[in-house]
Scaffold this active site. Structure first.
Site, PDB file in Angstrom:
ATOM      1  N   ASP A  45      -6.323 150.881 -54.856  1.00  0.00           N
ATOM      2  CA  ASP A  45      -4.918 150.501 -55.055  1.00  0.00           C
ATOM      3  C   ASP A  45      -4.011 151.703 -55.245  1.00  0.00           C
ATOM      4  OD1 ASP A  45      -5.764 151.333 -57.526  1.00  0.00           O
ATOM      5  OD2 ASP A  45      -5.007 149.600 -58.634  1.00  0.00           O
ATOM      6  N   ASP A 104     -13.273 150.410 -56.642  1.00  0.00           N
ATOM      7  CA  ASP A 104     -12.493 151.252 -57.546  1.00  0.00           C
ATOM      8  C   ASP A 104     -12.377 150.482 -58.858  1.00  0.00           C
ATOM      9  OD1 ASP A 104     -10.770 153.357 -58.378  1.00  0.00           O
ATOM     10  OD2 ASP A 104      -9.062 152.036 -58.013  1.00  0.00           O
TER      11      ASP A 104
END
Length: 774
Positions: free
Chosen positions: A528, A296
């Site tokens: 996250d 990510d």
């Protein structure tokens, strides 16, 4: 004082006294009691105890020494696991979620186990609800209840709606009054399964457990048949018991499961020192097998510290007017994500009062507010506009190539999650991010280890590709805008063709992971935020940042306590060290198992007594397996995994077992008949030749050799020789300084290495190589 203002200290204590307090988060490690129970109450320990009791009947107390080895093995396992537990528990405290609770004396930050019934919990995007409750205050939120219902579609909630523990806020903020806490909350009725899902899978432990399962079926009936055959061949009951006991304890690969579990526990403890929390021990092995790493962008490649670069007007509004509109919109929406925080730090809040709010959603890629001045939205231009004009698209593309995240501020005629009506883009908002320190070196290392890096982000693919290129990720020019694709997407072809995936929705992230898995890859995923939950859960290995949302942390296999992705190098290396070393030393454990099973079958039909007594196996087990494997299992070994555990094991174990069986038959049939050696003498020579074969196998396993390994093998060989010289009587061994015996056994000893090499060439290279071990 009314509950709407928060509980007083007295009210809190009343609820605690009444048992209306929340439960602590599920422990990541077993309790001390469970550790003792699971290490002591094992099938093989039971067999050892029963065999020990039978040996006690014979009065040959020195043959009870094998129990000492079992006790030491068990004690080491308990000690190491408790030691690792304390380190992991200490680390887990640092990553535990805390919640803002509104109390009468003000807002306090508490762990979930300090929450009581009727507490007012201030929830933010990405938080997981620690208790059932009712929404007291909100401008509008969306909740992901997929952990409970299995449905990933976010559900809109408003004031007065009920929310259940275990669900996540995917957008917006709210104040929730706890209605059911502790054992009465919905999450606790699911036995904690919603927190962790399925346990991490370990190929290593699964393979070893399959071996153990086969042995549990074989060992008892085979031992019983051997015992009966000894009695039928006129052996005394004491001789039959000692021979059968030696055969059965030889079949037990004592310490193999222990060594694997201890190695994983030690790795978890080492990783805790590197500020990595391991939620599932087998996940250490899982990451070592990964060959696709999905990244990510925010929080992994970049630091996540966003800042506003500039605002570009596109209509008649001046820059000052546009800044006022952006500041008013972002403050009225009330989002608290990183982008909103970056804008709030530098823009003035005009104090607009929201009439209606649509909070940010990872699926929509925009958030909006209705105020007296009109409807305003902030988000990705591609998602706000049904079709981006060519000149605007080119302008956005140019900014994206420079590495900016490009958002737009627009005025709309409607404000519905699925309908904005007519949209007028007022300006562009340029957000910039920074590459994480050491990111280039970290990614280079992964790529050199044949781990392919893929970037999956919700941002503009050109922006993401620019950042990926700066971070040194290979093939970052192979990019795709997932928002430009229709509903009928060929994910298998996409993952084969592209490296950077931009404008990816949470559901698409999961489908990309699935496509790599269908192609035979082991996939790790980093994330996250709540938009990463589905992909983290689907991946073979999930990695979350401690600074990220509780939603991501609760389902990840690893939590990086300092949110430092560089720490993943330690995880990769620890995993490879465990798997490579266990693959290497497992063959030493299984040599004894294999030759014991074969010898038991052979000696059922022979008149001679079983060639070993229990105490005679102790020097072989301790000096050629127990001590050296402990050191070899903990040495650095970061080579790429072979993925063929059984083939690696059998290449050494099978030839060694064949050599041992051959030598013992030669000693029994030739030595006993031609040289008239007694049972005590043939038994002594059986120990000598078996030990020699196992030392050669140890030398093979220790490769590549260095001074320390050569020293280890020589030390074990020296200790083994000293057993015969000084401690022969203790281990029921005859003296070997007899020239009549020497004429027989010295040629056999000289032939051990070349015979082992020959058997390994024939069996290992030509037969085992043709077997599919998958």
């Amino acid at each position: 004082m009314p509950i709407s203002q928060g509980l007083t200290a007295k009210q809190v204590q009343q609820r605690i006294d009444a048992g209306q307090q929340n439960e602590p988060a599920p422990a990541l490690t077993r309790s001390i009691k469970e550790i003792f129970r699971d290490n002591l109450l094992t099938w093989f320990n039971l067999i050892n105890v029963v065999l020990g009791a039978l040996v006690l009947i014979t009065g040959s107390y020195k043959n009870e020494l094998f129990l000492g080895v079992a006790v030491v093995n068990t004690a080491i396992g308990i000690f190491q696991e408790i030691r690792s537990k304390r380190q992991i528990d200490k680390m887990s405290l640092l990553s535990e979620a805390t919640y803002e609770i509104k109390r009468a004396e003000g807002t306090v930050e508490l762990h979930q186990d300090a929450i009581v019934q009727d507490d007012l919990i201030m929830m933010h995007r990405g938080d997981q609800l620690p208790a059932d409750g009712l929404i007291v205050t909100t401008k509008g939120i969306e909740v992901d209840e997929s952990q409970i219902t299995g449905e990933a579609t976010p559900i809109a909630k408003t004031i007065g709606d009920a929310v259940v523990s275990g669900s996540f806020l995917v957008s917006g903020q709210a104040v929730v009054q706890a209605t059911h806490v502790g054992t009465k909350s919905f999450i606790n009725t699911l036995s904690g399964e919603v927190q962790s899902g399925e346990g991490a899978n370990s190929q290593l432990l699964n393979t070893i457990n399959r071996i153990i399962k086969i042995l549990t079926i074989v060992i008892v009936p085979l031992g019983a048949v051997l015992f009966i055959s000894r009695l039928l061949n006129h052996s005394s009951i004491n001789q039959a018991i000692l021979g059968t006991t030696a055969a059965m304890i030889g079949m037990i690969p004592e310490g193999l499961v222990l060594l694997t579990s201890v190695s994983l526990a030690v790795s978890a403890m080492n990783l805790a020192r590197h500020r990595v929390l391991v939620r599932e021990l087998p996940a250490i092995e899982g990451l070592a097998r990964v060959d696709i790493l999905g990244l990510d962008k925010t929080g992994t490649i970049t630091s996540g510290k966003l800042q506003l670069n500039k605002i570009v007007p596109l209509q008649q509004e001046t820059l000052a007017q546009l800044k006022l509109i952006v500041g008013g919109t972002i403050n009225a929406i009330g989002d608290d994500n990183e982008t909103a925080q970056a804008l709030n730090r530098v823009l003035t809040d005009p104090g607009w009062q929201p009439i209606k709010v649509v909070p940010f959603s990872s699926a929509r890629k925009w958030s909006g507010v209705s105020v007296s001045q009109g409807n305003y939205v902030i988000g990705a231009p591609e998602f706000i506009l049904k079709q981006v004009p060519a000149d605007l698209a080119q302008q956005i593309e140019n900014y994206a190539k420079d590495g900016f995240r490009v958002l737009s501020i627009a005025k709309t005629t409607e404000l519905k999650p699925d309908d904005l009506g007519e949209v007028s883009v007022l300006g562009l908002i340029l957000i910039e991010d920074e590459i994480r320190e050491n990111a280039v070196d970290t990614f280079r290392y992964f790529q050199n280890q044949d781990v392919a890096l893929k970037v999956i982000s919700g941002d503009n693919p050109t922006t993401v590709a620019n950042i990926a290129s700066r971070a040194g990720i290979k093939h970052s020019d192979q990019l795709i805008d997932m928002s430009s694709l229709g509903t009928d997407i060929d994910y298998d072809q996409l993952v084969a063709d592209y490296t950077v995936f931009g404008r990816v929705t949470p559901a698409q992230k999961k489908q990309l992971v699935l496509a790599w898995q269908r192609a035979g890859h082991a996939v790790a995923m980093t994330g996250d935020g709540v938009n990463d939950i589905l992909a983290l859960r689907q991946a073979d290995c999930g990695i979350a940042m401690a600074s990220g949302s509780e939603a991501a942390k609760s389902i990840a296999d690893f939590v990086l306590v300092d949110s430092n992705f560089d720490a993943m190098l330690n995880v990769l290396n620890e995993g490879r060290r465990v798997v490579n070393n266990i693959e290497r030393v497992a063959s030493l454990f299984l040599i004894k198992t294999m030759y014991s099973v074969v010898l038991s079958l052979i000696f059922i039909f022979m008149n001679n007594g079983y060639p070993f007594q229990p105490i005679q196996l102790t020097p072989i087990s301790v000096l050629t397996v127990g001590i050296p494997t402990f050191f070899l299992a903990l040495e650095p070994n970061y080579q790429r995994l072979s993925g063929q555990f059984m083939k690696q094991v059998m290449t050494i174990a099978a030839p060694a077992a064949i050599c041992v069986v051959t030598y013992i038959l030669v000693i029994d049939l030739v030595g006993g008949v031609q040289f008239n050696l007694s049972y005590a003498e043939t038994s002594t020579l059986s120990v000598l030749l078996t030990g020699a074969v196992c030392l050669v196998a140890l030398l093979m396993v220790a490769r590549p050799l260095n001074r320390l390994k050569i020293g280890l093998v020589l030390l074990m060989a020296g200790c083994f020789a000293l057993i015969f010289i000084f401690f022969g009587k203790l281990f029921s061994l005859e003296g070997i300084f007899n020239w009549e015996m020497a004429v027989f056994y010295l040629p056999l000893l000289a032939s051990v290495y070349p015979f082992f090499y020959l058997v390994q060439e024939v069996v290992g290279r030509r037969i085992l190589a043709r077997i599919n071990w998958r």
